[in-house]
Design an enzyme around this catalytic site. Structure first.
Site, PDB file in Angstrom:
ATOM      1  N   ARG A   1       0.757  -1.223   0.024  1.00 32.31           N
ATOM      2  CA  ARG A   1      -0.090  -0.076   0.044  1.00 32.31           C
ATOM      3  C   ARG A   1       0.804   1.257  -0.136  1.00 32.31           C
ATOM      4  O   ARG A   1       0.538   2.297  -0.835  1.00 32.31           O
ATOM      5  CB  ARG A   1      -0.969   0.032   1.258  1.00 32.31           C
ATOM      6  CG  ARG A   1      -1.996  -0.959   1.148  1.00 32.31           C
ATOM      7  CD  ARG A   1      -2.877  -0.899   2.424  1.00 32.31           C
ATOM      8  NE  ARG A   1      -3.630   0.383   2.338  1.00 32.31           N
ATOM      9  CZ  ARG A   1      -4.053   0.727   3.346  1.00 32.31           C
ATOM     10  NH1 ARG A   1      -3.952   0.192   4.657  1.00 32.31           N
ATOM     11  NH2 ARG A   1      -4.640   2.058   3.605  1.00 32.31           N
TER      12      ARG A   1
ATOM     13  N   HIS B   1      -6.872   7.600  12.021  1.00 27.11           N
ATOM     14  CA  HIS B   1      -6.551   6.235  11.737  1.00 27.11           C
ATOM     15  C   HIS B   1      -4.964   6.005  11.764  1.00 27.11           C
ATOM     16  O   HIS B   1      -4.491   5.106  11.016  1.00 27.11           O
ATOM     17  CB  HIS B   1      -7.168   5.500  10.547  1.00 27.11           C
ATOM     18  CG  HIS B   1      -8.621   5.406  10.912  1.00 27.11           C
ATOM     19  ND1 HIS B   1      -9.693   5.230   9.871  1.00 27.11           N
ATOM     20  CD2 HIS B   1      -9.346   5.488  12.150  1.00 27.11           C
ATOM     21  CE1 HIS B   1     -10.684   5.172  10.371  1.00 27.11           C
ATOM     22  NE2 HIS B   1     -10.638   5.394  11.800  1.00 27.11           N
TER      23      HIS B   1
ATOM     24  N   CYS C   1      12.179  -3.640  16.557  1.00 29.40           N
ATOM     25  CA  CYS C   1      12.362  -2.509  17.451  1.00 29.40           C
ATOM     26  C   CYS C   1      13.844  -2.319  17.948  1.00 29.40           C
ATOM     27  O   CYS C   1      14.098  -3.264  18.710  1.00 29.40           O
ATOM     28  CB  CYS C   1      11.023  -2.426  18.265  1.00 29.40           C
ATOM     29  SG  CYS C   1      11.563  -0.746  19.309  1.00 29.40           S
TER      30      CYS C   1
ATOM     31  N   ASN D   1     -20.316  13.536  -2.071  1.00 27.74           N
ATOM     32  CA  ASN D   1     -20.054  12.234  -2.452  1.00 27.74           C
ATOM     33  C   ASN D   1     -21.012  11.811  -3.581  1.00 27.74           C
ATOM     34  O   ASN D   1     -21.955  12.400  -3.585  1.00 27.74           O
ATOM     35  CB  ASN D   1     -20.708  11.243  -1.197  1.00 27.74           C
ATOM     36  CG  ASN D   1     -20.130   9.933  -1.028  1.00 27.74           C
ATOM     37  OD1 ASN D   1     -20.120   9.314  -2.284  1.00 27.74           O
ATOM     38  ND2 ASN D   1     -19.677   9.285   0.021  1.00 27.74           N
TER      39      ASN D   1
END
Ligand code: APR
Length: 262
Positions: free
Chosen positions: A72, A121, A151, A217
């Protein structure tokens, strides 16, 4: 789109005291980024977002969930803000007060120049660790396309700094969004299907607080009872609102390659 409603909203926008804006994936659609309700493609075609974006999915198959987020992020590399993002960035200086809340994780509002973006988000360009949320250098994440690195602080696996299904929203951002639904006198709900709570409730909350709510929309099903509805693409409707409110031609917001590559 109803022209008289468009002109009415343009005048409300020009005279608004506090404008709230909630955006969803639809505002980035004209930048070439598929929305969540678009079907997934390629390797991910047989998987639903809801099955990939969870802690459980990551714990079960960290490499697979990590690779989906890497894919993504790569898809976002050659994407730029569209006129809808640019109008919202322009409005930040044009109206008295604007609170921008986005469900999107693509960073395009920032790339368009919006000075303050409240990310409900998270942001897929940021990486943190799974156990404690320690920030992780993006270069370390980018050097590990197949498996999440560990990490450096606690050794737990790296994960994208986005809110997965079932996880709590960032408290501060949620508080700011909640305040905007109470104090805004004009509240836009742009490019979101209203499938995911609590963001889906913000429009109704603003309506209950006495704000004029405007949904932008192409899908009439996204209209909010009691609110106004401007049917169309945000990249078309938003420049029209500025044209009718301020007399600035829509072309001003077209095709400027963002000053910041995504
Ligand atoms: N302009 C405005 N709206 C658009 C455009 C456009 N050019 N193109 C599509 N839309 C609308 C669609 O009609 C739909 O209502 O954008 C909406 C996109 O809906 P979703 O794909 O459900 O995206 P979103 O509402 O942002 O999803 C909310 O769900 O998957 C989770 O965390 C994820 O933030 C996401 C949340």
């Amino acid at each position: 789109m109803n022209k008289s409603d468009l002109i009415k909203v343009a005048h409300l926008l020009k005279s608004a005291r506090h404008v709230g804006v909630l955006t969803g994936a639809g505002i980035s659609a004209e930048s070439g980024i598929p929305t969540f309700r678009d079907s997934q493609t390629g390797l991910w075609a047989n998987f639903k977002v809801e099955d990939l974006a969870t802690r459980e999915a990551f714990e079960c198959n960290p490499d697979f969930v990590w690779q989906w987020h890497v894919a993504r992020r790569i898809m976002l590399i050659n994407t730029f803000p569209n006129p809808g993002h640019r109008v919202i960035a322009w409005l930040a200086d044009a109206v008295d007060q604007l609170t921008l809340i986005t469900q999107n994780v693509d960073g395009l509002h920032q790339a368009a120049g919006s000075p303050i973006v409240h990310e409900l988000h998270g942001n897929i360009k940021r990486t943190k660790c799974f156990k404690y949320g320690h920030p992780i250098e993006q270069s370390l994440a980018d050097n590990h396309p197949d498996s999440p690195p560990e990490c450096p602080v606690c050794g737990s696996l790296a994960r994208p700094d986005v809110v997965w299904f079932g996880e709590v929203l960032p408290t501060k951002v949620f508080g700011i969004a909640n305040d905007a639904t109470i104090h805004a006198d004009l509240f836009f709900v742009i490019g979101t299907s209203g499938h995911v709570q609590p963001a889906a409730a913000f429009g109704l909350m603003a309506l209950e607080s006495g704000a004029t709510v405007v949904v932008i929309n192409p899908d009439p099903d996204s209209a909010i009872p009691g609110g106004m509805f401007l049917q169309g693409l945000s990249g078309v409707v938003l420049p029209q609102l500025v044209k009718h409110g301020w007399g600035i031609p829509a072309s001003v917001f077209q095709d400027q390659v963002s000053t910041r590559k995504f």
